[in-house]
Each structure stands twice: as C-alpha cells, then as structure tokens.
Design a protein around this motif. Sequence first.
Motif, PDB file in Angstrom:
ATOM      1  N   ARG A  18       0.120   0.630   7.855  1.00  0.00           N
ATOM      2  CA  ARG A  18      -0.636   1.148   9.285  1.00  0.00           C
ATOM      3  C   ARG A  18      -1.799   1.831   8.847  1.00  0.00           C
ATOM      4  O   ARG A  18      -2.845   1.531   9.562  1.00  0.00           O
ATOM      5  CB  ARG A  18       0.353   1.834   9.865  1.00  0.00           C
ATOM      6  CG  ARG A  18       1.274   0.869  10.636  1.00  0.00           C
ATOM      7  CD  ARG A  18       2.170   1.644  11.586  1.00  0.00           C
ATOM      8  NE  ARG A  18       3.369   1.081  12.254  1.00  0.00           N
ATOM      9  CZ  ARG A  18       4.047   1.399  13.150  1.00  0.00           C
ATOM     10  NH1 ARG A  18       4.151   2.602  13.613  1.00  0.00           N
ATOM     11  NH2 ARG A  18       5.025   0.579  13.744  1.00  0.00           N
ATOM     12  N   VAL A  19      -1.733   2.729   7.908  1.00  0.00           N
ATOM     13  CA  VAL A  19      -3.115   3.623   7.553  1.00  0.00           C
ATOM     14  C   VAL A  19      -4.067   2.796   7.294  1.00  0.00           C
ATOM     15  O   VAL A  19      -5.351   3.086   7.628  1.00  0.00           O
ATOM     16  CB  VAL A  19      -2.640   4.597   6.755  1.00  0.00           C
ATOM     17  CG1 VAL A  19      -2.182   4.346   5.369  1.00  0.00           C
ATOM     18  CG2 VAL A  19      -3.783   5.631   6.506  1.00  0.00           C
ATOM     19  N   ILE A  20      -3.912   1.767   6.119  1.00  0.00           N
ATOM     20  CA  ILE A  20      -4.945   1.046   5.778  1.00  0.00           C
ATOM     21  C   ILE A  20      -5.482  -0.273   6.950  1.00  0.00           C
ATOM     22  O   ILE A  20      -6.726  -0.497   6.827  1.00  0.00           O
ATOM     23  CB  ILE A  20      -4.473   0.439   4.457  1.00  0.00           C
ATOM     24  CG1 ILE A  20      -5.784  -0.352   3.776  1.00  0.00           C
ATOM     25  CG2 ILE A  20      -3.497  -0.543   4.598  1.00  0.00           C
ATOM     26  CD1 ILE A  20      -5.543  -0.886   2.411  1.00  0.00           C
ATOM     27  N   GLY A  21      -4.479  -0.502   7.547  1.00  0.00           N
ATOM     28  CA  GLY A  21      -4.776  -1.598   8.470  1.00  0.00           C
ATOM     29  C   GLY A  21      -5.489  -1.008   9.788  1.00  0.00           C
ATOM     30  O   GLY A  21      -5.985  -1.680  10.431  1.00  0.00           O
ATOM     31  N   HIS A  22      -5.517   0.392   9.889  1.00  0.00           N
ATOM     32  CA  HIS A  22      -6.443   0.732  11.071  1.00  0.00           C
ATOM     33  C   HIS A  22      -7.780   0.541  10.759  1.00  0.00           C
ATOM     34  O   HIS A  22      -8.492   0.678  11.711  1.00  0.00           O
ATOM     35  CB  HIS A  22      -5.944   2.335  11.048  1.00  0.00           C
ATOM     36  CG  HIS A  22      -4.562   2.338  11.600  1.00  0.00           C
ATOM     37  ND1 HIS A  22      -3.950   1.544  12.236  1.00  0.00           N
ATOM     38  CD2 HIS A  22      -3.728   3.722  11.654  1.00  0.00           C
ATOM     39  CE1 HIS A  22      -2.767   2.108  12.761  1.00  0.00           C
ATOM     40  NE2 HIS A  22      -2.766   3.331  12.349  1.00  0.00           N
ATOM     41  N   TYR A  23      -8.343   0.305   9.591  1.00  0.00           N
ATOM     42  CA  TYR A  23      -9.596  -0.177   9.265  1.00  0.00           C
ATOM     43  C   TYR A  23      -9.967  -1.603   8.964  1.00  0.00           C
ATOM     44  O   TYR A  23     -11.118  -1.875   8.557  1.00  0.00           O
ATOM     45  CB  TYR A  23      -9.905   0.965   7.977  1.00  0.00           C
ATOM     46  CG  TYR A  23     -10.354   2.174   8.327  1.00  0.00           C
ATOM     47  CD1 TYR A  23     -11.526   2.651   8.667  1.00  0.00           C
ATOM     48  CD2 TYR A  23      -9.444   3.115   8.310  1.00  0.00           C
ATOM     49  CE1 TYR A  23     -11.888   3.760   9.121  1.00  0.00           C
ATOM     50  CE2 TYR A  23      -9.753   4.594   8.543  1.00  0.00           C
ATOM     51  CZ  TYR A  23     -10.932   4.882   9.032  1.00  0.00           C
ATOM     52  OH  TYR A  23     -11.544   6.029   9.226  1.00  0.00           O
TER      53      TYR A  23
ATOM     54  N   ASN B 145       4.373  11.316   5.155  1.00  0.00           N
ATOM     55  CA  ASN B 145       3.328  10.453   4.451  1.00  0.00           C
ATOM     56  C   ASN B 145       2.730   9.185   5.472  1.00  0.00           C
ATOM     57  O   ASN B 145       1.611   8.898   5.894  1.00  0.00           O
ATOM     58  CB  ASN B 145       3.093   9.895   3.204  1.00  0.00           C
ATOM     59  CG  ASN B 145       3.144  10.929   2.081  1.00  0.00           C
ATOM     60  OD1 ASN B 145       2.406  12.002   2.366  1.00  0.00           O
ATOM     61  ND2 ASN B 145       3.982  10.781   1.050  1.00  0.00           N
ATOM     62  N   HIS B 146       3.757   8.666   6.061  1.00  0.00           N
ATOM     63  CA  HIS B 146       3.543   7.527   6.887  1.00  0.00           C
ATOM     64  C   HIS B 146       2.885   7.746   8.026  1.00  0.00           C
ATOM     65  O   HIS B 146       2.258   7.154   8.575  1.00  0.00           O
ATOM     66  CB  HIS B 146       5.142   6.650   6.968  1.00  0.00           C
ATOM     67  CG  HIS B 146       4.715   5.649   7.969  1.00  0.00           C
ATOM     68  ND1 HIS B 146       4.126   4.563   7.635  1.00  0.00           N
ATOM     69  CD2 HIS B 146       5.450   5.423   9.329  1.00  0.00           C
ATOM     70  CE1 HIS B 146       4.227   3.521   8.880  1.00  0.00           C
ATOM     71  NE2 HIS B 146       4.742   4.313   9.667  1.00  0.00           N
TER      72      HIS B 146
ATOM     73  N   VAL C 261     -12.702   7.268   0.367  1.00  0.00           N
ATOM     74  CA  VAL C 261     -12.922   8.398  -0.805  1.00  0.00           C
ATOM     75  C   VAL C 261     -12.073   9.513  -0.299  1.00  0.00           C
ATOM     76  O   VAL C 261     -11.655  10.403  -1.177  1.00  0.00           O
ATOM     77  CB  VAL C 261     -14.449   8.769  -0.583  1.00  0.00           C
ATOM     78  CG1 VAL C 261     -14.870  10.007  -1.259  1.00  0.00           C
ATOM     79  CG2 VAL C 261     -15.156   7.352  -1.059  1.00  0.00           C
ATOM     80  N   ALA C 262     -11.956   9.834   1.002  1.00  0.00           N
ATOM     81  CA  ALA C 262     -11.323  11.021   1.431  1.00  0.00           C
ATOM     82  C   ALA C 262      -9.937  11.274   1.045  1.00  0.00           C
ATOM     83  O   ALA C 262      -9.022  12.253   0.905  1.00  0.00           O
ATOM     84  CB  ALA C 262     -11.457  11.208   3.133  1.00  0.00           C
ATOM     85  N   PHE C 263      -9.201   9.971   1.013  1.00  0.00           N
ATOM     86  CA  PHE C 263      -7.805   9.833   0.832  1.00  0.00           C
ATOM     87  C   PHE C 263      -7.339   9.819  -0.677  1.00  0.00           C
ATOM     88  O   PHE C 263      -6.239  10.088  -1.182  1.00  0.00           O
ATOM     89  CB  PHE C 263      -7.102   8.901   1.690  1.00  0.00           C
ATOM     90  CG  PHE C 263      -7.067   9.069   3.192  1.00  0.00           C
ATOM     91  CD1 PHE C 263      -6.952  10.324   3.368  1.00  0.00           C
ATOM     92  CD2 PHE C 263      -7.260   8.124   3.917  1.00  0.00           C
ATOM     93  CE1 PHE C 263      -7.049  10.658   5.128  1.00  0.00           C
ATOM     94  CE2 PHE C 263      -7.429   8.173   5.325  1.00  0.00           C
ATOM     95  CZ  PHE C 263      -7.144   9.322   5.894  1.00  0.00           C
ATOM     96  N   HIS C 264      -8.257   9.434  -1.633  1.00  0.00           N
ATOM     97  CA  HIS C 264      -7.850   9.137  -2.952  1.00  0.00           C
ATOM     98  C   HIS C 264      -8.747   9.912  -3.965  1.00  0.00           C
ATOM     99  O   HIS C 264      -9.861   9.888  -4.147  1.00  0.00           O
ATOM    100  CB  HIS C 264      -8.117   7.620  -3.050  1.00  0.00           C
ATOM    101  CG  HIS C 264      -7.613   6.558  -2.371  1.00  0.00           C
ATOM    102  ND1 HIS C 264      -8.191   6.122  -1.350  1.00  0.00           N
ATOM    103  CD2 HIS C 264      -6.136   6.306  -2.400  1.00  0.00           C
ATOM    104  CE1 HIS C 264      -7.338   5.333  -0.758  1.00  0.00           C
ATOM    105  NE2 HIS C 264      -6.280   5.430  -1.370  1.00  0.00           N
TER     106      HIS C 264
ATOM    107  N   HIS D 297       0.774  -1.237  -0.315  1.00  0.00           N
ATOM    108  CA  HIS D 297      -0.144   0.041  -0.084  1.00  0.00           C
ATOM    109  C   HIS D 297       0.831   1.271  -0.252  1.00  0.00           C
ATOM    110  O   HIS D 297       1.766   1.495   0.907  1.00  0.00           O
ATOM    111  CB  HIS D 297      -0.940   0.053   1.349  1.00  0.00           C
ATOM    112  CG  HIS D 297      -1.723   1.101   1.426  1.00  0.00           C
ATOM    113  ND1 HIS D 297      -1.743   2.049   2.198  1.00  0.00           N
ATOM    114  CD2 HIS D 297      -2.824   1.322   0.270  1.00  0.00           C
ATOM    115  CE1 HIS D 297      -2.769   2.936   2.014  1.00  0.00           C
ATOM    116  NE2 HIS D 297      -3.177   2.784   0.836  1.00  0.00           N
ATOM    117  N   PRO D 298       0.692   2.098  -1.014  1.00  0.00           N
ATOM    118  CA  PRO D 298       1.691   3.282  -1.039  1.00  0.00           C
ATOM    119  C   PRO D 298       1.612   4.353   0.236  1.00  0.00           C
ATOM    120  O   PRO D 298       2.494   5.000   0.550  1.00  0.00           O
ATOM    121  CB  PRO D 298       0.915   4.053  -2.190  1.00  0.00           C
ATOM    122  CG  PRO D 298       0.452   3.027  -3.072  1.00  0.00           C
ATOM    123  CD  PRO D 298      -0.097   2.139  -2.096  1.00  0.00           C
ATOM    124  N   GLY D 299       0.545   4.324   0.994  1.00  0.00           N
ATOM    125  CA  GLY D 299       0.524   5.043   2.238  1.00  0.00           C
ATOM    126  C   GLY D 299       0.783   4.141   3.369  1.00  0.00           C
ATOM    127  O   GLY D 299       0.569   4.858   4.441  1.00  0.00           O
TER     128      GLY D 299
END
Length: 386
Positions: A57-62, A213-214, A72-75, A52-54
């Motif tokens: 952790r950021v995607i794993g938090h969900y 970003n991270h 939607v907010a981030f892309h 994941h480019p971001g």
Amino acid sequence: MQPRSAMGGGGQHCQGSRLYTWTEVQQHCQRSDQWLVIDRKVYDISEWVKRHPGGHRVIGHYAGEDATDAFVAFHPELDFVRKFLKPLLIGELDPSEPCQDHQKNAAVTKDFRALREVLEREGLFRTSPLFFCLYLGHLLVLEMLALLVLWHWGTGWIPTLLCAVILTTSQAQAGWLQHDFGHLSVFRKSFWNHLLHKFVIGHLKGASASWWNHLHFQHHAKPNIFGKDPDVNTQHAFVIGSIQPIEYGIKKLKYLPYNHQHQYFFLSEFLESHWFVWVTQMNHIPMEIDHEKHQDWLTMQLSATCNIEQSFFNDWFSGHLNFQIEHHLFPTMPRHNYWKAAPMVRALCEKHGVRYQVKSLWQGFTDIVGSLKKSGDLWLDAYLHK
C-alpha cells in the motif's frame, strides 16, 4: 496510448530508452497496474509491490505520480535500494515533460531538495550514540524503580498507583524509542534498526513491528488523506476534518452523536494510551484532512502537520514529535537534530508562502477537542439540511 521510442540525443535520457508523458504514467494507477516516477525514470512496480518490504500500500499510494521525495525520505541506504529498481525500469519521461506532475510545485520541490542536501552536508542525518544510550538508560532506570517500589512497599494501593505511573512513563518513552528504530533513524544500517525495533516494540511494548510498519509508513507517505492514511480512517467512530463530516451528513450516515464525539475521545483508554493519542494527534487532527490532491512533498506534509513549542519537557514528553513538521519531511533524521533543521525549514516555507504553524502544548491539546466538535457540527448541519 503507447510509449514512444527515443529518437536521437538531447535531454538526459539514454539512447534507446522509451519515453513517456505524464498522461501515460497517470493511467497506470490501478491495483494490478502501477507505474511511478523517480528522478524522471519510469518504473513498472505492478509485480514488485507484492514483495515491497514496506508493504504494497505505501508504495502503491504513489502509483501514477512522481515518488522521488518519498523514495528519498524513506530509504537511508539509497545506493542499496536502487539496485532493486533496475529490473523495474521501463523508460523515462519525455524531455519535454515537466519534472513534476499534478499539483506539485516545481520551484518548491527544487528548493526542498536543495535544503535536504544542505542538511546532509551539515551532518544532521548522523546519529549521536550518546543521546540514545542515555535515553535507553533512563528507561531502564524507570523499570528498575518500579520493581523497587513493589519490592520495598509491597502491593498496597499507594505503591501500586505509584508503580503504574512509573511504568506508564517508561512504556510511553519506550514507544517513542521504538518509533526511532522503526524510522531507521538510529543506526546507519537498516538491519540494526529493524532488529532493535522488533526488540523494543515486540518485547518491551508487546506489539508487532510489521503491523506498525505497515500502518505508520502509509501515514507518512500520505498524511491526512482519506483512503491512504490509516490514521484518518476513523469513520466507524468519528467524523473528522471539514470534508468527511459533510459527505457523510449528506449521505445520512449516522455514527457518534455530533455533539458528543469529542467526549468519546476522552474515554478511549487511559494512562499510556491517552499519552500516546494526545501527543500524536495534536499535530494532525486539527490540520487539513482531505482527499488526494497530489501536492508536492513539502506542501502536502505542511498542510497535515504542525509543531509544538520547544522546551525540555515538550521534547521529552512527546519524544521530539513536537517537531512533527521536520519529522514528516525527514523521517530518517535522528530526532535530536530536528531543532537544528527547524529554522531552515521555516525559512523555506516563508519563501514559498507555505504555512509553518507552531502552537503551545496546551493549544495543541485543546485544538483536538475543538476540531472534533467542529467536525460534528458540520456533520449535523449536512445531515439535517442537505
């Protein structure tokens, strides 16, 4: 529990797809086993998180919950990003399942998404090139002015101090500019935002775009949530909020002296770093800081953010982060449009009884110190009496 095959038509699911319940989805929230839901579609991101480019952790938090609004907010380029989702699709929610999980308010979510559609139709996600050209121009003027001061007056005490003030202003404003590029809110194409972000933060600020970003997108994904927002993982220096101080006091853990932790805050760094810290934390530190509650996007962001009154100076001084509420709800919106979105966001909050808090700049600053003092007092009371 095993997934069930779809039987017959009905609902919005595709023939032959697998159906899942929220209970099944929520079981997949471990580091090596992660599912999430976007627009009722269930995706297995267990392996994708590593690419994941971001950051993972950021995607794993969900993991284990609905991630539609965060997605939607981030892309800004949704059609492009959805191509990466197709290989990860494993099914969808059973038609009998609600659209929202945990404590997420379905009515709030529905109205928030409708509001976003209105803002998109009104063009509030379109950038004004003139704004950012003038903004970059004033940075260059400040940089040249600092060099002229040294060239004309030399390196005496007064020119040096004057030059320091000018460069501090330039660097602080460059920090807000890199923030714009980092959030992909200037150009339509992510490539150009990433390129300019690396230039501004790397060459003008001397920091890493990947590092920013991270950390920063984790903060936006789950603001003021322990274990997920890096900005509140301060337990080795401060105890913050109303929950952490009591937890650490009961455990008899010592960090800074309770009645002095607000004084240490003043001694962190000077000039630009002070500017940055005061501006970014006046919207967050005094707000609710807690463990994960799985709230809907609007409620979660409003519990962790507040606004500072609008004025030309406040807008410039804070890089428009005085509109922290709108920025957190719509991180890819160009900041010069926050003031247009604010009345509509406020009306939505009033409709659903969500607190929309606006403070003066001075009140925002004093609340930082007051909240640190309150947290310290809570820690001392728990340490001594519980």
